[in-house]
Design a protein around this motif. Structure first.
Motif, short mmCIF file in Angstrom:
data_model
loop_
_atom_site.label_atom_id
_atom_site.label_comp_id
_atom_site.label_asym_id
_atom_site.label_seq_id
_atom_site.Cartn_x
_atom_site.Cartn_y
_atom_site.Cartn_z
N ASP A 21 0.83 -1.21 0.00
CA ASP A 21 0.00 0.00 0.00
C ASP A 21 0.87 1.25 0.00
O ASP A 21 0.57 2.23 -0.69
CB ASP A 21 -0.93 0.01 1.21
N PHE A 22 1.95 1.22 0.78
CA PHE A 22 2.85 2.37 0.84
C PHE A 22 3.46 2.64 -0.53
O PHE A 22 3.51 3.77 -0.98
CB PHE A 22 3.95 2.13 1.88
N LEU A 23 3.92 1.58 -1.21
CA LEU A 23 4.52 1.76 -2.53
C LEU A 23 3.53 2.28 -3.56
O LEU A 23 3.90 3.09 -4.42
CB LEU A 23 5.12 0.44 -3.02
N SER A 24 2.29 1.83 -3.49
CA SER A 24 1.30 2.30 -4.46
C SER A 24 0.95 3.77 -4.24
O SER A 24 0.71 4.50 -5.20
CB SER A 24 0.05 1.43 -4.42
N LEU A 25 0.93 4.22 -2.99
CA LEU A 25 0.60 5.62 -2.71
C LEU A 25 1.83 6.53 -2.72
O LEU A 25 1.70 7.74 -2.84
CB LEU A 25 -0.07 5.73 -1.34
N GLU A 26 3.02 5.95 -2.62
CA GLU A 26 4.24 6.73 -2.47
C GLU A 26 4.50 7.61 -3.68
O GLU A 26 4.98 8.73 -3.56
CB GLU A 26 5.41 5.77 -2.25
N LYS A 27 4.18 7.15 -4.86
CA LYS A 27 4.46 7.91 -6.07
C LYS A 27 3.48 9.06 -6.29
O LYS A 27 3.82 10.04 -6.92
CB LYS A 27 4.46 6.98 -7.27
N SER A 28 2.28 8.93 -5.77
CA SER A 28 1.26 9.95 -6.04
C SER A 28 0.96 10.86 -4.86
O SER A 28 0.20 11.81 -5.01
CB SER A 28 -0.03 9.26 -6.50
N SER A 29 1.52 10.58 -3.70
CA SER A 29 1.20 11.37 -2.51
C SER A 29 2.45 12.06 -1.97
O SER A 29 3.56 11.60 -2.17
CB SER A 29 0.64 10.46 -1.41
N ASN A 30 2.21 13.16 -1.26
CA ASN A 30 3.34 13.83 -0.61
C ASN A 30 3.56 13.22 0.78
O ASN A 30 2.80 12.37 1.24
CB ASN A 30 3.13 15.34 -0.55
N MET A 32 3.25 14.39 3.82
CA MET A 32 2.23 14.63 4.84
C MET A 32 1.03 13.70 4.65
O MET A 32 0.51 13.16 5.62
CB MET A 32 1.78 16.09 4.78
N GLU A 33 0.63 13.50 3.41
CA GLU A 33 -0.49 12.59 3.15
C GLU A 33 -0.14 11.16 3.54
O GLU A 33 -0.97 10.45 4.11
CB GLU A 33 -0.88 12.65 1.67
N LEU A 34 1.09 10.73 3.25
CA LEU A 34 1.51 9.39 3.63
C LEU A 34 1.55 9.23 5.15
O LEU A 34 1.14 8.20 5.68
CB LEU A 34 2.89 9.08 3.04
N ALA A 35 2.04 10.25 5.83
CA ALA A 35 2.10 10.19 7.29
C ALA A 35 0.70 10.06 7.89
O ALA A 35 0.49 9.27 8.81
CB ALA A 35 2.81 11.43 7.83
N GLU A 36 -0.25 10.82 7.38
CA GLU A 36 -1.61 10.74 7.90
C GLU A 36 -2.26 9.40 7.57
O GLU A 36 -2.97 8.83 8.39
CB GLU A 36 -2.45 11.88 7.32
N GLU A 37 -2.01 8.89 6.37
CA GLU A 37 -2.63 7.64 5.94
C GLU A 37 -2.17 6.44 6.76
O GLU A 37 -2.96 5.58 7.14
CB GLU A 37 -2.30 7.39 4.46
N PHE A 38 -0.86 6.40 7.08
CA PHE A 38 -0.31 5.23 7.74
C PHE A 38 -0.02 5.44 9.23
O PHE A 38 0.48 4.54 9.89
CB PHE A 38 0.97 4.79 7.03
N GLY A 39 -0.31 6.61 9.74
CA GLY A 39 -0.10 6.87 11.17
C GLY A 39 1.38 6.98 11.53
O GLY A 39 1.79 6.58 12.61
N LEU A 40 2.17 7.54 10.62
CA LEU A 40 3.60 7.73 10.84
C LEU A 40 3.89 9.20 11.05
O LEU A 40 3.05 10.06 10.81
CB LEU A 40 4.38 7.23 9.62
N ASN A 41 5.12 9.48 11.47
CA ASN A 41 5.53 10.87 11.48
C ASN A 41 6.37 11.13 10.23
O ASN A 41 6.72 10.22 9.50
CB ASN A 41 6.27 11.24 12.78
N LEU A 42 6.69 12.38 9.96
CA LEU A 42 7.39 12.73 8.73
C LEU A 42 8.79 12.11 8.65
O LEU A 42 9.25 11.73 7.58
CB LEU A 42 7.47 14.25 8.59
N TYR A 43 9.45 12.00 9.78
CA TYR A 43 10.77 11.38 9.80
C TYR A 43 10.69 9.93 9.33
O TYR A 43 11.52 9.48 8.53
CB TYR A 43 11.37 11.46 11.22
#
Length: 57
Positions: A21-30, A32-43
């Motif tokens: 899921d991360f790889l599929s969204l990684e190319k199209s999302s910034n 901040m969007e990835l962090a919110e989607e997966f519950g991660l921090n920016l680091y």
């Protein structure tokens, strides 16, 4: 005997996410969007992106 916290609490959160899921969204999302989607921090998002780039060579 002392017990240390190496069970589920010792595993970082990003190791429990779906990398497909991360790889599929990684190319199209910034980041901040990835962090919110997966519950991660920016680091953690930046570390995952660097690791993916290193392993794709």
């Amino acid at each position: 005997m002392r017990q240390n916290r190496k069970g589920i609490e010792g595993v970082p959160v990003w190791k429990n996410l779906s990398f497909h899921d991360f790889l599929s969204l990684e190319k199209s999302s910034n980041n901040m969007e990835l962090a919110e989607e997966f519950g991660l921090n920016l680091y953690q998002v930046n570390q995952l992106r660097k690791k993916i780039k290193r392993e794709n060579y």
